[in-house]
Motif scaffolding. Structure first.
Motif, short mmCIF file in Angstrom:
data_model
loop_
_atom_site.label_atom_id
_atom_site.label_comp_id
_atom_site.label_asym_id
_atom_site.label_seq_id
_atom_site.Cartn_x
_atom_site.Cartn_y
_atom_site.Cartn_z
N HIS A 1 17.06 36.58 64.95
CA HIS A 1 14.98 37.35 64.50
C HIS A 1 14.22 37.83 64.95
O HIS A 1 14.08 38.19 65.88
N ASP A 2 13.11 38.09 64.39
CA ASP A 2 12.59 39.40 64.87
C ASP A 2 11.08 39.02 64.91
O ASP A 2 10.22 39.78 65.24
N THR A 3 11.45 37.41 65.92
CA THR A 3 10.21 36.47 66.32
C THR A 3 8.71 37.96 67.31
O THR A 3 8.37 38.01 66.59
N TYR A 4 9.64 38.32 67.51
CA TYR A 4 9.86 38.38 69.22
C TYR A 4 9.26 41.05 69.07
O TYR A 4 9.12 41.13 70.04
N LEU B 1 13.31 38.44 54.90
CA LEU B 1 13.60 37.26 54.35
C LEU B 1 13.78 36.40 54.82
O LEU B 1 14.56 36.36 55.13
N GLY B 2 13.04 35.43 54.80
CA GLY B 2 12.98 34.15 55.85
C GLY B 2 12.37 34.47 57.05
O GLY B 2 12.03 34.80 57.32
N GLY B 3 11.98 33.19 56.77
CA GLY B 3 10.54 32.20 58.29
C GLY B 3 11.57 31.85 59.01
O GLY B 3 13.17 30.95 58.80
N CYS B 4 11.37 31.49 60.12
CA CYS B 4 11.38 30.69 61.30
C CYS B 4 10.96 29.46 61.32
O CYS B 4 9.98 29.43 61.55
N PRO B 5 10.78 28.13 61.00
CA PRO B 5 10.06 26.72 60.87
C PRO B 5 9.82 26.19 61.80
O PRO B 5 8.82 25.41 62.47
N ALA C 1 6.58 33.73 64.16
CA ALA C 1 8.56 34.17 63.78
C ALA C 1 7.82 34.41 62.23
O ALA C 1 7.13 34.30 61.02
N THR C 2 8.77 35.90 62.18
CA THR C 2 8.49 36.95 61.28
C THR C 2 10.00 36.85 60.74
O THR C 2 10.46 38.08 59.42
N GLY C 3 10.74 36.12 60.38
CA GLY C 3 12.55 35.76 59.88
C GLY C 3 13.16 36.45 60.46
O GLY C 3 13.25 37.56 61.74
#
Length: 313
Positions: free
Chosen positions: A224-227, A252-256, A261-263
């Motif tokens: 995931h590309d959160t950071y 597409l898609g996020g992290c709950p 989070a950018t998914g």
């Protein structure tokens, strides 16, 4: 310069990389599962058809999780019944338990995935099991699936960090992965669920997994590309011998589990990097960007993919 004048990146091959990478496209399942507004099954089917036409050969289509938990995927049977398979393309589905396997077998599915955890807390929150108890849930699913001739992938979440437990020991990840592989899973996907990994940590985890006896040819990475680390982490994994990468068309898609989070890693961003490195994927980037822009219109918001923004912005 027009949006389409950029074309493809200049190809400058780098040493130490695989000649070809398999992209495991998760947009239709992982990408859409957290959408609040239900996406019509006709749109999902066209999405899958467009992704296949763009050259992607592994399209995770849906999940047989109970509709109460993921309403977006309540149409799993309808979607699979309406799917027109493309030769050479596989359409795996996520199967959480034996009931899900029953549904998958009834639908004629040939490739499934189970979803485990590398940490105690997430196993309890996501599976309502302890870390050890999750194996008892997966074992009959994997055993029956393999007996039926199905291919089984194992996702392992929270491999690099857990929002409740913090950093996850690499040896712990390796122990979970090795247990799932010994159970009969043919592929292991290491997930950075909250997007906190950095390349050094990727090397440590992949190294421990290999030391635990898991062949790197059967290991995939799911960042995931959160950071903003997904591409650098992917490159680190490729240099270690990984040849399968999970990504999501258009990001597409996020992290709950992380508010910022950018998914998922965007497939277009991944393909741009791999094209530039001379690594083959078989994906037509132009067609893929068109597909993600098309889906973004149907979701009513811009695609978070940097490449889609650059080519279609």
């Amino acid at each position: 310069m027009g949006a389409r004048d950029v074309g493809l990146p200049d190809r400058v091959p780098a040493q130490g990389l695989p000649p070809r990478v398999t992209i495991w496209e998760v947009g239709a399942r992982d990408g859409l599962q957290n959408e609040q507004a239900v996406v019509p099954v006709e749109v999902k089917l066209e999405f899958l058809a467009r992704l296949a036409a763009a050259g992607l050969t592994t399209l995770e289509a849906t999940s047989f999780v109970h509709p109460r938990w993921v309403p977006q995927l309540a149409d799993a049977e309808e979607l699979l019944a309406g799917l027109e398979p493309v030769e050479g393309v596989r359409y795996p589905v996520l199967v959480p338990n034996e009931r899900g396997l029953d549904r998958a077998l009834a639908a004629g599915v040939r490739h499934i995935a189970v979803f485990g955890s590398a940490t105690e807390t997430f196993a309890k929150r996501n599976l309502n099991r302890t870390l050890d108890e999750q194996y008892a849930m997966f074992e009959p699913v994997v055993t029956r699936a393999r007996a039926e001739g199905l291919d089984v992938r194992a996702y392992v979440s929270m491999c690099f960090g857990d929002p409740w437990e913090g950093p996850v020991p690499a040896a712990q990840v390796a122990a979970v992965g090795a247990r799932l592989v010994s159970m009969g899973c043919s592929e292991l996907s290491l997930g950075d669920t909250i997007g906190v990994a950095t390349p050094g940590q990727v090397a440590a985890v992949v190294g421990e997994v290999a030391a635990a006896g898991v062949p790197l040819g059967s290991v995939a990475v799911h960042f995931h590309d959160t950071y903003g680390q997904a591409l650098s982490n992917t490159l680190a994994a490729l240099r270690l011998g990984i040849t399968t990468v999970d990504s999501s068309a258009g990001g597409l898609g996020g992290c709950p589990y992380a508010e910022s989070a950018t998914g998922n890693l965007a497939t277009e961003d991944l393909v741009w990097m791999l094209d530039g490195l001379g690594v083959q994927t078989g994906v037509d980037l132009d067609a893929l960007a068109d597909t993600s822009a098309w889906m973004a219109e149907r979701l009513g918001r811009p695609s978070p993919s940097r490449v889609v923004q650059a080519l279609r912005g």
